[in-house]
Design an enzyme around this catalytic site. Structure first.
Site, PDB file in Angstrom:
ATOM      1  NE  ARG A  82      77.382  39.372-124.836  1.00  0.00           N
ATOM      2  CZ  ARG A  82      77.747  39.413-123.141  1.00  0.00           C
ATOM      3  NH1 ARG A  82      78.488  39.897-123.322  1.00  0.00           N
ATOM      4  NH2 ARG A  82      77.069  38.786-121.933  1.00  0.00           N
ATOM      5  CE  LYS A 184      79.273  34.973-121.793  1.00  0.00           C
ATOM      6  NZ  LYS A 184      80.380  34.953-120.950  1.00  0.00           N
ATOM      7  CD  GLU A 220      87.814  37.919-123.284  1.00  0.00           C
ATOM      8  OE1 GLU A 220      87.237  38.552-122.221  1.00  0.00           O
ATOM      9  OE2 GLU A 220      87.368  37.490-124.639  1.00  0.00           O
TER      10      GLU A 220
HETATM   11  C1  LIG Z   1      80.753  36.422-120.829  1.00  0.00           C
HETATM   12  C2  LIG Z   1      82.552  36.573-121.014  1.00  0.00           C
HETATM   13  C3  LIG Z   1      82.941  38.079-120.666  1.00  0.00           C
HETATM   14  C4  LIG Z   1      82.129  39.380-118.763  1.00  0.00           C
HETATM   15  O1  LIG Z   1      80.408  39.820-119.648  1.00  0.00           O
HETATM   16  P1  LIG Z   1      79.568  40.275-119.286  1.00  0.00           P
HETATM   17  O2  LIG Z   1      79.154  40.220-120.006  1.00  0.00           O
HETATM   18  O3  LIG Z   1      80.528  41.732-118.220  1.00  0.00           O
HETATM   19  O4  LIG Z   1      78.946  39.382-118.513  1.00  0.00           O
HETATM   20  C5  LIG Z   1      84.527  38.344-120.712  1.00  0.00           C
HETATM   21  N1  LIG Z   1      84.921  37.584-121.539  1.00  0.00           N
HETATM   22  C6  LIG Z   1      84.386  36.584-121.913  1.00  0.00           C
HETATM   23  C7  LIG Z   1      85.515  35.165-123.152  1.00  0.00           C
HETATM   24  C8  LIG Z   1      83.078  35.677-121.688  1.00  0.00           C
HETATM   25  O5  LIG Z   1      82.430  34.830-122.010  1.00  0.00           O
END
Ligand SMILES: *Cc1c(COP(=O)(O)O)cnc(C)c1O
Length: 341
Positions: A82, A184, A220
Site C-alpha cells: 500500500r 494513505k 468511510e
Molecule cells: C489507515 C486507514 C484506514 C484503516 O486501514 P487499516 O489498514 O485497516 O489500518 C481506513 N481509512 C483511512 C482513511 C485510513 O487512512
C-alpha cells in the site's frame, strides 16, 4: 530481555519515545542501507518538500505478543504494498515492499522491551512514513526523501471496553472521485482535522463521509472503513475507488467468508440503505472494530438495532476471530503472521 517498567494496562493511544527508530535516505536516485538510531529528531531544510507541499505518506500496523509469548506482526506485506502505491501517486520513490517488511522487523526487534505483554490489551504501534526532505520552491517533487519507522506502545483504543459510538454524516467531503482518497497520505488527514474537531465539538465521535459526486453513497470515516451486517447475517462493505483499502477490512472479509461462513458483499452502499442494517462498525488497525450505535444526519437520527450498550453479536464474532488470529489463539491463514521474536 527486560521489559520497560510501564503501566501496560493503562497506556493511552499516544506517542512515547522508544529506544530505536529506522531511518533510510534517498539521494541521487537511490536508497541507502538505512540504520537504526537513537536520535528521534528529524533535521531538514526549511524549504523541504514535505513542509511546503505536503509530500508525505505513511502506514500504520501493530506488533503483538501472542499467547505463547512470541512477538508477531500482522500482514506487513500489505502495508508495504500500500505504501508503494501511495508513493507512486505522490511522485515519491518507492521503498520496496520486501525492504519495508525487513525494516519493520528490525525496528521492532530493536525495541522488544517496549512490546506490551500478552493480555495487557496494549500493543506496539508501528508507524512507517516517508517525506520529501530536499528543498522545493517551484511546485515539483523533491529530489531527496527520508523513510522512517517509529514504534510506540499504545493502550487499547477504547478504554474500559468497547462502547458503541455516535457518529454524524459530514457536510464536508473527504476525497474526490479520481483524487487521493485511496492512498494513505498526510494531506487526506490535514483536511479532515477541521471536520473531526467540529464533530467532536458537536458531541460526535466520527464523521461518516458520503461520495462527493452524488452524496448518496456511504464511503468511510476519516480513518476507518465501514462494515455493515444485514438482517440475514450478510457482511456488506462499501466499494469505491476513493476509500482507503483497509487491511483490517480486507482481513475481516476473509474471516467472514472462510472462518464464519458468512455471505459478503463488496458493493456501493446507498445512504438510504442504512436503516436496513442491524449492526454497523468501523474497522482499522487502531481499534480493529468500533461498533456504531447511532448515525445522525443533520438532526435526523438513525438508531442501529444492536443498540448503544455493546457490540452486536456478529461484529463480536468477527472481532473475536480476527483478534484471536492476531494474538495466536486461532490458526491464521498462511502468510498473515510474521514472526519477529
Ligand atoms: C489507515 C486507514 C484506514 C484503516 O486501514 P487499516 O489498514 O485497516 O489500518 C481506513 N481509512 C483511512 C482513511 C485510513 O487512512
Amino acid at each position: 530481555m527486560e521489559k520497560k517498567d510501564l503501566d501496560w494496562g493503562n497506556l493511552s493511544f499516544g506517542y512515547m519515545k522508544t529506544d530505536k527508530r529506522f531511518v533510510a535516505n534517498y539521494k541521487q536516485g537511490a536508497w541507502d542501507e538505512g540504520v537504526l538510531t537513537d536520535d528521534d529528531r528529524v533535521i531538514i531544510t526549511e524549504c523541504a518538500g514535505v513542509l511546503q507541499y505536503a509530500q508525505t505518506c505513511f502506514e500504520g500496523l501493530k506488533a503483538y505478543t501472542t499467547e505463547d509469548g512470541s512477538i508477531v506482526t500482522f500482514r506487513p506485506d500489505l502495508n508495504g504494498q500500500r505504501m508503494e502505491n501511495s508513493c507512486r501517486r505522490l511522485e515519491m520513490p518507492v521503498f520496496p515492499c520486501d525492504r519495508f517488511v525487513d525494516a519493520v522487523v528490525k525496528t521492532v526487534r530493536a525495541n522488544l522491551a517496549w512490546v506490551p505483554p500478552y493480555g495487557s490489551g496494549a500493543t506496539l504501534y508501528i508507524r512507517p512514513y516517508m517525506f520529501g526532505s530536499s528543498a522545493v520552491i517551484g511546485v515539483k517533487p523533491a529530489e531527496e526523501y527520508q523513510f522512517r519507522i517509529l514504534v510506540t506502545p499504545v493502550g487499547p483504543y477504547f478504554k474500559g471496553g468497547v462502547k458503541p459510538i455516535v457518529i454524524r454524516v459530514s457536510d464536508f467531503d473527504r476525497a474526490a472521485p479520481r483524487g487521493t482518497g485511496h492512498i494513505k497520505a498526510g494531506l487526506n488527514y490535514a483536511m479532515s482535522l477541521h471536520p473531526i474537531m467540529d464533530a467532536h465539538r458537536q458531541g460526535f465521535a466520527e464523521n461518516m463521509y458520503l461520495d462527493p459526486a452524488t452524496r448518496s453513497k456511504i464511503e468511510e470515516t476519516g480513518g476507518a472503513n465501514f462494515i455493515f451486517i444485514t438482517r440475514d447475517g450478510t457482511l456488506v462493505t462499501p466499494k469505491s475507488s476513493s476509500i482507503l483499502p483497509s487491511i483490517t477490512r480486507r482481513s475481516l472479509v476473509y474471516v467472514a467468508e472462510h472462518y464464519l461462513n458468512m455471505k459478503v458483499e463488496e458493493r456501493e452502499v446507498p445512504f438510504t440503505e442504512l436503516p436496513e442494517f442491524v449492526e454497523v462498525g468501523l474497522c482499522g488497525t487502531a481499534a480493529v472494530i468500533s461498533p456504531v450505535g447511532k448515525i445522525v444526519d443533520n438532526g435526523k437520527e438513525i438508531c442501529v438495532p444492536s443498540g448503544m450498550a455493546d457490540m452486536g453479536p456478529v461484529l463480536r464474532k468477527l472481532y473475536d476471530t480476527l483478534t484471536g488470529i492476531q494474538m495466536g489463539r486461532i490458526e491464521a491463514p498462511e502468510g498473515w503472521i510474521t514472526k519477529i521474536a
